[in-house]
Design a protein around this motif. Structure first.
Motif, PDB file in Angstrom:
ATOM      1  N   LEU A 125      -1.115  27.026  22.334  1.00 42.27           N
ATOM      2  CA  LEU A 125      -1.550  26.903  23.724  1.00 42.27           C
ATOM      3  C   LEU A 125      -1.473  25.457  24.218  1.00 42.27           C
ATOM      4  O   LEU A 125      -1.305  25.215  25.419  1.00 42.27           O
ATOM      5  N   ALA A 126      -1.589  24.496  23.304  1.00 44.30           N
ATOM      6  CA  ALA A 126      -1.513  23.086  23.717  1.00 44.30           C
ATOM      7  C   ALA A 126      -0.182  22.787  24.388  1.00 44.30           C
ATOM      8  O   ALA A 126      -0.127  22.078  25.405  1.00 44.30           O
ATOM      9  N   GLU A 127       0.911  23.311  23.833  1.00 42.25           N
ATOM     10  CA  GLU A 127       2.220  23.067  24.438  1.00 42.25           C
ATOM     11  C   GLU A 127       2.354  23.781  25.783  1.00 42.25           C
ATOM     12  O   GLU A 127       3.020  23.289  26.698  1.00 42.25           O
ATOM     13  N   MET A 128       1.728  24.933  25.932  1.00 46.44           N
ATOM     14  CA  MET A 128       1.753  25.628  27.214  1.00 46.44           C
ATOM     15  C   MET A 128       0.959  24.849  28.257  1.00 46.44           C
ATOM     16  O   MET A 128       1.380  24.733  29.423  1.00 46.44           O
ATOM     17  N   LEU A 129      -0.182  24.311  27.867  1.00 49.79           N
ATOM     18  CA  LEU A 129      -0.948  23.456  28.778  1.00 49.79           C
ATOM     19  C   LEU A 129      -0.127  22.235  29.184  1.00 49.79           C
ATOM     20  O   LEU A 129      -0.123  21.824  30.352  1.00 49.79           O
ATOM     21  N   LYS A 130       0.595  21.667  28.220  1.00 49.11           N
ATOM     22  CA  LYS A 130       1.467  20.527  28.529  1.00 49.11           C
ATOM     23  C   LYS A 130       2.527  20.906  29.547  1.00 49.11           C
ATOM     24  O   LYS A 130       2.802  20.144  30.484  1.00 49.11           O
ATOM     25  N   HIS A 131       3.129  22.065  29.380  1.00 49.73           N
ATOM     26  CA  HIS A 131       4.137  22.505  30.344  1.00 49.73           C
ATOM     27  C   HIS A 131       3.542  22.585  31.744  1.00 49.73           C
ATOM     28  O   HIS A 131       4.194  22.239  32.730  1.00 49.73           O
ATOM     29  N   GLY A 132       2.293  23.034  31.831  1.00 48.34           N
ATOM     30  CA  GLY A 132       1.638  23.068  33.127  1.00 48.34           C
ATOM     31  C   GLY A 132       1.468  21.686  33.710  1.00 48.34           C
ATOM     32  O   GLY A 132       1.736  21.454  34.898  1.00 48.34           O
ATOM     33  N   LEU A 133       1.033  20.730  32.905  1.00 50.86           N
ATOM     34  CA  LEU A 133       0.787  19.370  33.389  1.00 50.86           C
ATOM     35  C   LEU A 133       2.059  18.705  33.888  1.00 50.86           C
ATOM     36  O   LEU A 133       2.046  17.998  34.893  1.00 50.86           O
ATOM     37  N   ILE A 134       3.174  18.919  33.200  1.00 50.91           N
ATOM     38  CA  ILE A 134       4.401  18.232  33.618  1.00 50.91           C
ATOM     39  C   ILE A 134       5.180  19.013  34.672  1.00 50.91           C
ATOM     40  O   ILE A 134       6.045  18.453  35.350  1.00 50.91           O
ATOM     41  N   HIS A 135       4.855  20.325  34.816  1.00 49.97           N
ATOM     42  CA  HIS A 135       5.682  21.161  35.694  1.00 49.97           C
ATOM     43  C   HIS A 135       5.040  21.457  37.042  1.00 49.97           C
ATOM     44  O   HIS A 135       5.634  21.182  38.088  1.00 49.97           O
ATOM     45  N   SER A 136       3.827  22.037  37.041  1.00 50.25           N
ATOM     46  CA  SER A 136       3.255  22.448  38.323  1.00 50.25           C
ATOM     47  C   SER A 136       1.781  22.776  38.192  1.00 50.25           C
ATOM     48  O   SER A 136       1.307  23.235  37.145  1.00 50.25           O
ATOM     49  N   GLU A 137       1.070  22.563  39.289  1.00 51.71           N
ATOM     50  CA  GLU A 137      -0.340  22.942  39.365  1.00 51.71           C
ATOM     51  C   GLU A 137      -0.503  24.448  39.159  1.00 51.71           C
ATOM     52  O   GLU A 137      -1.454  24.898  38.503  1.00 51.71           O
ATOM     53  N   ALA A 163       0.409  12.771  39.165  1.00 54.15           N
ATOM     54  CA  ALA A 163      -0.297  13.995  39.552  1.00 54.15           C
ATOM     55  C   ALA A 163       0.248  15.098  38.666  1.00 54.15           C
ATOM     56  O   ALA A 163       1.254  14.910  37.971  1.00 54.15           O
ATOM     57  N   ILE A 164      -0.388  16.252  38.660  1.00 57.41           N
ATOM     58  CA  ILE A 164       0.162  17.367  37.898  1.00 57.41           C
ATOM     59  C   ILE A 164       1.529  17.718  38.473  1.00 57.41           C
ATOM     60  O   ILE A 164       1.684  17.923  39.675  1.00 57.41           O
ATOM     61  N   GLY A 165       2.536  17.717  37.622  1.00 58.63           N
ATOM     62  CA  GLY A 165       3.901  17.994  38.052  1.00 58.63           C
ATOM     63  C   GLY A 165       4.661  16.776  38.522  1.00 58.63           C
ATOM     64  O   GLY A 165       5.853  16.871  38.827  1.00 58.63           O
ATOM     65  N   SER A 166       4.009  15.616  38.580  1.00 57.19           N
ATOM     66  CA  SER A 166       4.671  14.376  39.001  1.00 57.19           C
ATOM     67  C   SER A 166       4.518  13.343  37.886  1.00 57.19           C
ATOM     68  O   SER A 166       3.400  12.881  37.602  1.00 57.19           O
TER      69      SER A 166
END
Length: 357
Positions: free
Chosen positions: A178-190, A332-335
Motif C-alpha cells: 500500500l505504501a507504493e500505492m500511496l506514493k502513486h497518489g502523492l505524485i499523480h493526483s489528489e 502540491a499533491i501531483g505537482s
C-alpha cells in the motif's frame, strides 16, 4: 477512472481473468526451447499450485531461491545462472518469475544477463510487486545492504497481474504494498491519493480497481521516460531516505529489518516535511499525509546516531550526480520537483517532525 472491464491495458500487461489466457496463448505460439519458473520458498508452496492449475503447459522446470531481501544478491544470481546452464537453457528459453519484488527484480536480472538475454515473464504475487516492482523493466540486485545498486532496465515479455495471489500474502506484506500505492497518489493526483487513503483494509472494497489504476499510473510514467532521465525519477518519491533507512536496518542486526513499504512510508513523511519547508507544500496536507501513513505503518524510533548513519548512506542513491544527493519533492499533491538538494540540518528536522507527530 472507467470501470476496469473497459480499461485498455498496455499490450504487455494483463490483469486477472485475462492473465492466464494471455500466458497460455503466448506459450503455445512462441516456440520456446525450455520454460523455467523461478519461485522462492514461500511462492513455491503457496503460489506455484495456482500457477500449475491455470497454466496449460506442464513441461517446465522449477527453480527456487531463498525468500527475502537479504537473498537479493549476485550470489543468488550465480546459483541460478549455473542451474540454467546445467539444465540446458539456451537463448530461446523462457524464465517465468513467480513471486514478489525480490523474485521479479532478481529473476529479471538473471534473464537479462544469461547468454546476453533470454525471454522472461513476471507474475507478481505480492501487492508491492503488482503495483511497482514488476512494471517498468527495472531488474537488479543489492550490493551488500545497499539497495538495487547492480542492474539493468529491460522490459519483460509479459506482466500477468492476478489478484488471487494476494490471498496467500501475510498482512504485513500486503500493507507494505500500500505504501507504493500511496506514493502513486502523492505524485499523480489528489483524486487517486484520496481513493487509496480511504481504502478500508477490512472490507477490501474496490481493491482490484485501485491496483489497476496504480499499475496504469506507473506505466504512464515509465512509458514517458523509460530510462529515468526526468519524469520517472518522481517514482522515487520517499525513496531517497526510505532506501537509506531500509539499508541501515538491514545492515544492523540490533534493529528489525523493515519491509520495503515500511521504509518508504517513513521516507514519504520525511520528504513531505522537507517539501513543506523548501517548496511550501501545504502544512495541512502534510498533517493529513502523516496521519494516513501512521494509520498503516507504526512509528519507528531513530536516535541521533541512527540518523547520522542513514544520512551517510544517501551518497549511494542512484539519482545522485557529481556527488550531490538529489531528492524528489512536492509543491502540491501531483505537482513535483526533481533534483532538489536538501541540507543535512533539514533532514534532522524532518526526523524530529516524524518522531513528534
Amino acid at each position: 477512472m472507467p470501470n476496469r472491464k473497459n480499461v485498455k491495458l498496455p499490450h504487455s500487461i494483463h490483469f486477472n481473468s485475462g492473465s492466464w489466457e494471455a500466458l497460455n496463448t503466448y506459450l503455445s505460439t512462441s516456440g520456446f526451447s525450455k520454460v523455467f519458473v523461478l519461485t522462492d520458498e514461500n511462492t513455491n508452496t503457496h503460489c506455484l499450485p495456482i500457477f500449475q492449475r491455470n497454466c496449460t503447459l506442464k513441461n517446465f522446470e522449477v527453480l527456487s531461491m531463498k525468500a527475502g531481501e537479504s537473498h537479493k544478491t549476485i550470489d543468488s544470481c550465480v546459483t541460478l545462472w549455473q542451474q540454467l546452464s546445467e539444465k540446458g537453457a539456451d537463448r530461446k528459453s523462457l524464465l517465468i518469475n513467480l513471486g514478489g519484488g525480490v523474485v521479479t527484480d532478481l529473476g529479471g536480472f538473471v534473464a537479462a544477463t544469461f547468454k546476453r538475454g533470454i525471454h522472461c515473464i513476471h507474475i507478481p504475487t505480492s501487492l508491492l510487486a503488482m503495483v511497482d516492482a514488476s512494471v517498468g523493466g527495472k531488474n537488479g540486485v543489492d550490493l551488500g545492504s545497499l539497495k538495487n545498486q547492480i542492474g539493468v532496465i529491460k522490459q519483460p515479455d509479459l506482466v500477468l497481474v492476478t489478484t488471487e495471489f494476494l490471498k496467500t500474502l501475510p498482512e504485513d506484506h500486503f500493507i507494505s504494498g500500500l505504501a507504493e500505492m500511496l506514493k502513486h497518489g502523492l505524485i499523480h493526483s489528489e483524486a487517486y491519493w484520496q481513493k487509496v487513503s480511504n481504502y478500508d483494509k477490512h472490507t477490501g472494497d474496490d481493491l482490484d480497481t485501485l491496483i489497476l489504476e496504480s499499475i496504469l499510473i506507473k506505466h504512464s510514467v515509465v512509458s514517458a521516460d523509460p530510462n529515468e532521465e526526468n519524469l520517472r525519477k518522481t517514482l522515487n518519491y520517499g525513496h531517497t531516505l526510505g532506501h537509506a533507512i531500509e539499508s541501515y536496518c538491514l545492515d544492523h542486526s540490533e534493529r528489525r529489518a523493515l519491509l520495503h513499504g515500511e521504509a518508504i512510508a517513513i521516507g514519504m513523511i520525511l520528504a513531505t516535511f522537507i517539501s513543506s519547508v523548501l517548496l511550501s507544500f501545504p502544512k495541512k496536507k502534510l498533517e493529513e499525509i502523516s496521519r494516513v501513513i501512521f494509520n498503516y505503518f507504526p512509528k519507528q524510533e531513530f536516535n541521533r546516531s541512527d540518523i547520522e548513519n542513514v544520512i551517510k548512506l544517501l551518497i549511494y542513491d542512484k539519482k545522485n550526480t557529481n556527488g550531490k544527493v538529489h531528492f524528489v519533492l512536492l509543491e502540491a499533491i501531483g505537482s513535483h520537483k526533481i533534483n532538489c538538494e536538501v541540507p543535512n540540518s533539514l533532514i534532522y528536522s524532518a526526523f524530529e517532525y516524524y518522531e513528534n507527530f
